[in-house]
Design a protein around this motif. Structure first.
Motif, PDB file in Angstrom:
ATOM      1  N   GLN A  87       0.825  -1.210   0.000  1.00  0.00           N
ATOM      2  CA  GLN A  87       0.000   0.000   0.000  1.00  0.00           C
ATOM      3  C   GLN A  87       0.861   1.262   0.000  1.00  0.00           C
ATOM      4  O   GLN A  87       0.562   2.221  -0.684  1.00  0.00           O
ATOM      5  N   SER A  88       1.971   1.233   0.753  1.00  0.00           N
ATOM      6  CA  SER A  88       2.873   2.388   0.780  1.00  0.00           C
ATOM      7  C   SER A  88       3.922   2.286  -0.323  1.00  0.00           C
ATOM      8  O   SER A  88       4.845   3.078  -0.354  1.00  0.00           O
ATOM      9  N   TYR A  89       3.798   1.303  -1.190  1.00  0.00           N
ATOM     10  CA  TYR A  89       4.745   0.976  -2.272  1.00  0.00           C
ATOM     11  C   TYR A  89       6.028   0.353  -1.763  1.00  0.00           C
ATOM     12  O   TYR A  89       6.664  -0.412  -2.469  1.00  0.00           O
ATOM     13  N   ALA A  90       6.445   0.697  -0.513  1.00  0.00           N
ATOM     14  CA  ALA A  90       7.670   0.120   0.056  1.00  0.00           C
ATOM     15  C   ALA A  90       8.839   0.251  -0.906  1.00  0.00           C
ATOM     16  O   ALA A  90       9.554  -0.704  -1.179  1.00  0.00           O
ATOM     17  N   ILE A  91       9.029   1.459  -1.434  1.00  0.00           N
ATOM     18  CA  ILE A  91      10.214   1.733  -2.253  1.00  0.00           C
ATOM     19  C   ILE A  91      11.345   2.078  -1.290  1.00  0.00           C
ATOM     20  O   ILE A  91      11.208   2.997  -0.499  1.00  0.00           O
ATOM     21  N   TRP A  92      12.446   1.329  -1.376  1.00  0.00           N
ATOM     22  CA  TRP A  92      13.534   1.545  -0.421  1.00  0.00           C
ATOM     23  C   TRP A  92      14.185   2.897  -0.668  1.00  0.00           C
ATOM     24  O   TRP A  92      14.776   3.126  -1.737  1.00  0.00           O
ATOM     25  N   PRO A 165      -3.089  -1.211  -3.800  1.00  0.00           N
ATOM     26  CA  PRO A 165      -1.955  -0.528  -4.426  1.00  0.00           C
ATOM     27  C   PRO A 165      -2.313   0.862  -4.940  1.00  0.00           C
ATOM     28  O   PRO A 165      -1.421   1.668  -5.144  1.00  0.00           O
ATOM     29  N   LEU A 166      -3.576   1.143  -5.159  1.00  0.00           N
ATOM     30  CA  LEU A 166      -3.925   2.420  -5.792  1.00  0.00           C
ATOM     31  C   LEU A 166      -4.486   3.441  -4.809  1.00  0.00           C
ATOM     32  O   LEU A 166      -4.793   4.568  -5.186  1.00  0.00           O
ATOM     33  N   SER A 167      -4.596   3.056  -3.533  1.00  0.00           N
ATOM     34  CA  SER A 167      -5.344   3.920  -2.618  1.00  0.00           C
ATOM     35  C   SER A 167      -4.623   5.222  -2.300  1.00  0.00           C
ATOM     36  O   SER A 167      -5.228   6.155  -1.809  1.00  0.00           O
ATOM     37  N   ASN A 168      -3.301   5.286  -2.546  1.00  0.00           N
ATOM     38  CA  ASN A 168      -2.594   6.534  -2.249  1.00  0.00           C
ATOM     39  C   ASN A 168      -2.445   7.451  -3.458  1.00  0.00           C
ATOM     40  O   ASN A 168      -1.730   8.436  -3.398  1.00  0.00           O
ATOM     41  N   LEU A 169      -3.079   7.108  -4.566  1.00  0.00           N
ATOM     42  CA  LEU A 169      -2.963   7.939  -5.763  1.00  0.00           C
ATOM     43  C   LEU A 169      -4.173   8.856  -5.879  1.00  0.00           C
ATOM     44  O   LEU A 169      -5.235   8.570  -5.335  1.00  0.00           O
ATOM     45  N   HIS A 197     -10.748  -1.857  -1.045  1.00  0.00           N
ATOM     46  CA  HIS A 197     -12.031  -1.610  -0.402  1.00  0.00           C
ATOM     47  C   HIS A 197     -12.929  -0.807  -1.338  1.00  0.00           C
ATOM     48  O   HIS A 197     -14.042  -0.458  -0.985  1.00  0.00           O
ATOM     49  N   ASP A 198     -12.404  -0.504  -2.542  1.00  0.00           N
ATOM     50  CA  ASP A 198     -13.109   0.370  -3.468  1.00  0.00           C
ATOM     51  C   ASP A 198     -13.868  -0.500  -4.471  1.00  0.00           C
ATOM     52  O   ASP A 198     -13.269  -1.183  -5.295  1.00  0.00           O
ATOM     53  N   GLN A 199     -15.198  -0.488  -4.394  1.00  0.00           N
ATOM     54  CA  GLN A 199     -15.969  -1.429  -5.197  1.00  0.00           C
ATOM     55  C   GLN A 199     -15.858  -1.156  -6.695  1.00  0.00           C
ATOM     56  O   GLN A 199     -15.832  -2.087  -7.501  1.00  0.00           O
ATOM     57  N   GLU A 200     -15.725   0.124  -7.066  1.00  0.00           N
ATOM     58  CA  GLU A 200     -15.626   0.449  -8.484  1.00  0.00           C
ATOM     59  C   GLU A 200     -14.305  -0.082  -9.050  1.00  0.00           C
ATOM     60  O   GLU A 200     -14.266  -0.668 -10.130  1.00  0.00           O
ATOM     61  N   GLU A 201     -13.231   0.123  -8.262  1.00  0.00           N
ATOM     62  CA  GLU A 201     -11.917  -0.390  -8.642  1.00  0.00           C
ATOM     63  C   GLU A 201     -11.968  -1.917  -8.766  1.00  0.00           C
ATOM     64  O   GLU A 201     -11.471  -2.496  -9.733  1.00  0.00           O
ATOM     65  N   ALA A 202     -12.624  -2.547  -7.793  1.00  0.00           N
ATOM     66  CA  ALA A 202     -12.715  -4.001  -7.788  1.00  0.00           C
ATOM     67  C   ALA A 202     -13.406  -4.488  -9.054  1.00  0.00           C
ATOM     68  O   ALA A 202     -12.928  -5.389  -9.743  1.00  0.00           O
TER      69      ALA A 202
END
Lengths: 350, 558
Positions: A87-92, A165-169, A197-202
């Motif tokens: 979710q936070s991408y975890a880019i080092w 993966p898209l919730s922070n965009l 949790h986004d039904q449209e995205e799902a």
């Protein structure tokens, strides 16, 4: 290379987060786990990844058991050969884009030449070919998202797990990335387990949708199938909007069971049990001039003009009904309307 | 338009006057002492007439004793910083990342050594590890182990400094460990790195900047310590720069030029450490302070948990329990290790008029200095974070300057600033007040700025919109919201001042003889029973203040 979970359970303290989930997530497809927060979707994903140790059950990836309670098996995350977008991408932050994307290959001990070539290809694929030497801290949210995707592509793992993966965009980028993820998946053929949790995205990304509630899979199916045939009130309301009607009358006409909504008589939907509610999606209604015979009469209490459509709520004999219209009709609060609906669009839920 | 313009000028005038006043205070209390150190190193002052001279610089650069002092200072401070860093990092990891039993309580206790004055710690360790007579050495001899540990050495100094500096490193590293997004480590695992590889390639580089900051902080504090090296180095004449400065002040007449030149050395050392840190960290600040707390996944240690528990327990015993026990034992002894114990000795030591008059002076001076420093710090923090007055950055820069100036060097500068002036400051309690405020307001500015930055300006703006004027907004909205950090700064500064020795030893007069000076004098005459009693009193005040600070600021203390 399907993922099979059997009787997967997880208890945190006194709280059962997963209650014996048994599902097979299909190879080469996008499976979406959808649900409200606390439903267990992320826990399921983390159990598959090996980041969380389940309390009971079994997990197999491509026929290889990675977790089992009895006799105990637990393969740690680093040996499950999976890829994941966090979710936070975890880019080092202490590495460049290249170092971030190449880590899965370096961890596997790949040769330098192969690493350079494969990382380059993956970065090109996500449109970041130019940024390989940039420091990870200098990336925008969307670019970080792409680095996270490139890292999954490079790993060569046939299983990609995606945790919101898209919730922070921001909204526009989120919609663009949906399409991008879907196209990438079609091209490369990995299987994706995608949590949101986004039904449209799902709906827009899934091949198969799994709706979770209280640690159980409430319903699953292809998005359209799911939307058209919700089986529970919860599913009907979580996925899209629904008019749930309890105050309808049941009648029998020429031995056929019928239902009555105001003056609107319809054949009862097949198998309608006692105590069920009717479910009619707002866009299925047809609104006409008032006082038409054999219709559900209503008075508009609220309208909302949303550009491409008009939404209104009407007071009727069976309660408040939401309606969505594509028409040009100019409706105002206080107007009277007659509502009809095609029999095939009347479903029941429990 | 005209009326607005006409109204603006008078409205801005008080602000400009206020800013000018702040700048004036800071220049006098902070900048002048620093400049005077540099001036006195290259000028001789004879009855108000200044003559340039290279004498002092040459003396310090050619004198073998000064090179020895420099080498000893670097050696002891570097070893102490290394020890503090190793211990502090290990403890931080144990408390934040493992399931070690009692880690929450142990972490709180392990922060306590910060409140034990360095002088007292040194006294306690002298009682524990003095050759032949130290408690541990006697125990070793008694059970027949032919080993004698001598604390009156470079190693002994580094050891004592190291264990008392470890909590500073621990707190910095623990904060960094708590602010790492756990998914950074989880991602490494998912993509194929094992636990050890993840620790080495992800976690270690991420907290490296914090470890380095802690090490540099420990080094700069160690360089400027005065009590520890004097207590442990005097008997063998292992003299560090700070000790040499003090010796210079004891000469008749005081050797001001040498003191100035040595102070410049001290400042250069700590600036060099800070510059090295800047260079090493350029562009590498990964830990963004988002205020977002993460709950990192603890490492399951299995049988190793015994080891981590043992290490933290040993630290607590070495840094707190053993020193306290030996101080109590020594305070109750009629004379050192006589084997005869009595309370009478302790009550006599603490009941003297000398104790109570110096304690009174300490409390009054510390409370006054803490109050003034916090008020000044609050004003500066508010001006820099909430106004756009020109010059506010310069103000903040000035007030933060002394952070990397060791206390004794700053004390030397304050002394030079007032000694030749006709106003009665030198030789009164005022000079100690000025030294405290000048050297330590930076701490208040930092802590209060940090909480002002976290306070969203909209909270104040909405009060303005709903009708409060600027003063009422400050009094009713801003101040109550930052009160915890204001109080915490006050308690912290008060506890520093109560035990401050390195500046006070240069600046005190009969009128301003503080408790720390009394302890130092008692040490000088070698009365260890009385010294232990005084040290116990200082420690209990320090620990009481630590507890007060915790209760004001919860977990986020210091």
């Amino acid at each position: 290379m399907p993922i099979e979970v059997a009787n997967l359970s997880k208890v945190f303290g006194q709280v059962a987060v997963l209650r014996a989930i048994s599902e097979v997530f299909a190879d080469g497809k996008i499976s979406v786990l959808l649900g409200a927060s606390g439903c267990g979707k992320t826990t399921t994903l983390r159990c598959i990844a090996g980041l969380e140790r389940p309390s009971a059950g079994a997990i197999a990836i491509d026929g290889r058991t990675v977790y089992r309670d009895q006799p105990a098996v637990f393969v740690p995350a680093e040996r499950r050969r999976i890829a994941m977008v966090f979710q936070s991408y975890a880019i080092w932050p202490h590495m460049t884009v290249f170092q971030n994307v190449s880590l899965p290959l370096r961890a596997a001990g790949a040769e330098r030449r192969a690493i350079v070539q494969r990382v380059g290809a993956a970065l090109d694929l996500v449109g970041l070919g130019e940024l390989a030497s940039r420091s990870a801290t200098q990336l925008s949210g969307g670019q970080q998202q792409r680095v996270a995707l490139a890292r999954c592509i490079v790993s060569g793992s046939p299983v990609i797990l995606m945790d919101e993966p898209l919730s922070n965009l921001d909204a526009n980028l989120r919609i663009a990335m949906r399409t991008e993820i879907r196209n990438l998946q079609r091209r490369l053929g990995q299987m994706i387990v995608f949590v949101t949790h986004d039904q449209e995205e799902a709906m827009s990304i899934a091949d198969t949708l799994y709706l979770l509630r209280d640690g159980e899979v409430l319903q699953k199916g292809a998005p359209r199938e799911f939307y058209e045939n919700p089986r529970t009130r919860y599913a009907a309301e979580f996925l899209g909007r629904a008019n749930l009607i309890d105050q309808f009358a049941r009648e029998t006409h020429e031995d056929a069971p019928r239902i009555r909504l105001g003056d609107l008589m319809l054949p009862a939907p097949a198998g309608l049990p006692a105590g069920a509610s009717l479910c009619i999606r707002p866009e299925k209604w047809r609104a006409g001039a008032p006082d038409a015979p054999g219709t559900l009469a209503g008075r508009i209490v609220e309208t909302r003009y949303v550009g491409d459509r008009l939404e209104f709520i009407a007071d009727t004999a069976v309660g408040r009904i939401s309606v969505v219209e594509m028409s040009e009709a100019d409706r105002r609060a206080g107007d009277r309307v007659s509502l009809t609906v095609a029999p095939r669009d009347v479903k029941w839920v429990q | 338009m005209r009326t607005i313009a006409a109204l603006r000028l008078p409205a801005r005038l008080p602000a400009a006057i206020g800013l000018a006043l702040l700048v004036a205070i800071v220049v006098v209390l902070v900048l002048v002492p620093l400049v005077m150190i540099l001036l006195r190193a290259v000028f001789d002052s004879e009855a108000g007439a200044w003559a340039p001279t290279a004498r002092h610089i040459v003396a310090v650069l050619t004198g073998a004793i000064y090179w020895q002092a420099l080498a000893s200072t670097i050696l002891v401070a570097a070893v102490a910083a290394a020890l503090a860093t190793a211990l502090g990092t290990a403890l931080a990891w144990i408390f934040v990342r493992t399931t070690t039993v009692g880690r929450a309580v142990l972490e709180q206790i392990a922060q306590m050594p910060i409140f034990i004055p360095p002088f007292v710690g040194a006294v306690a360790w002298a009682l524990l590890l003095a050759p032949r007579v130290g408690a541990i050495n006697r125990i070793l001899a008694m059970i027949g182990i032919p080993l004698e540990i001598d604390v009156y050495t470079h190693g002994g100094m580094a050891w004592v400094m190291g264990i008392y500096l470890a909590p500073y490193v621990m707190m910095i590293v623990a904060a960094a460990l708590r602010s790492i997004d756990p998914s950074l480590e989880e991602a490494a695992q998912v993509f194929g790195l094992g636990k050890l590889q993840t620790a080495l390639r992800i976690t270690a580089p991420l907290i490296a900047p914090a470890i380095l900051s802690g090490a540099v902080l420990a080094f700069t504090i160690a360089v400027g310590l005065f009590g520890t090296p004097v207590v442990l180095g005097w008997s063998r004449q292992i003299l560090l720069l700070t000790s040499r400065i003090w010796i210079g002040s004891q000469a008749t007449p005081p050797d001001y030029g040498t003191m100035a030149a040595l102070s410049v050395w001290l400042i250069v050392l700590s600036l060099a450490a800070t510059a090295a840190q800047r260079y090493a960290l350029a562009g590498k600040s990964y830990i963004t302070v988002t205020g977002k707390g993460f709950r990192p996944r603890p490492v399951e240690l299995g049988p190793w948990a015994v080891l981590t528990f043992a290490l933290s327990l040993v630290y607590v015993i070495l840094a707190i329990a053993a020193p306290l026990v030996v101080l109590v034992a020594a305070a109750l002894s009629a004379y050192t290790w006589s084997g005869h114990y009595s309370l009478a000795n302790l009550t006599a030591a603490l009941g003297s008029d000398d104790v109570w008059s110096t304690m009174q002076t300490s409390v009054i001076l510390s409370a006054a200095a803490a109050t003034l420093a916090v008020a000044l710090g609050l004003a500066i923090a508010w001006v820099t974070s909430r106004t756009r007055l020109p010059g506010r950055q310069a103000l903040e820069y000035l007030v933060l300057l002394p952070i990397s100036v060791p206390g004794i060097a700053f004390g030397v500068g304050v002394m030079f600033a007032w000694i030749d002036l006709p106003v009665a400051v030198y030789g009164t309690a005022l000079i100690i007040l000025f030294a405290f405020i000048g050297r330590f307001t930076s701490y208040a500015v930092r802590s209060i700025s940090a909480s002002l930055v976290q306070l969203h300006p909209e909270l104040e703006e909405s009060a303005r919109v709903f009708g409060y004027g600027p003063l009422r907004t400050f009094a009713r909205i801003t101040f109550p919201l930052i009160l915890p950090s204001v109080l915490a700064s006050w308690i912290l500064l008060f506890s520093f001042f109560m035990t401050e020795l390195s500046m006070v030893i240069l600046l005190y007069s009969e009128q301003s003889r503080m408790f720390s000076v009394l302890s130092f004098e008692v040490w000088n005459v070698g009365d260890f029973s009385r010294l232990a009693a005084l040290s116990l009193l200082q420690t209990s005040i320090g620990l009481a203040l630590a507890v007060a600070l915790k209760s004001v600021f919860g977990q986020r203390a210091v």
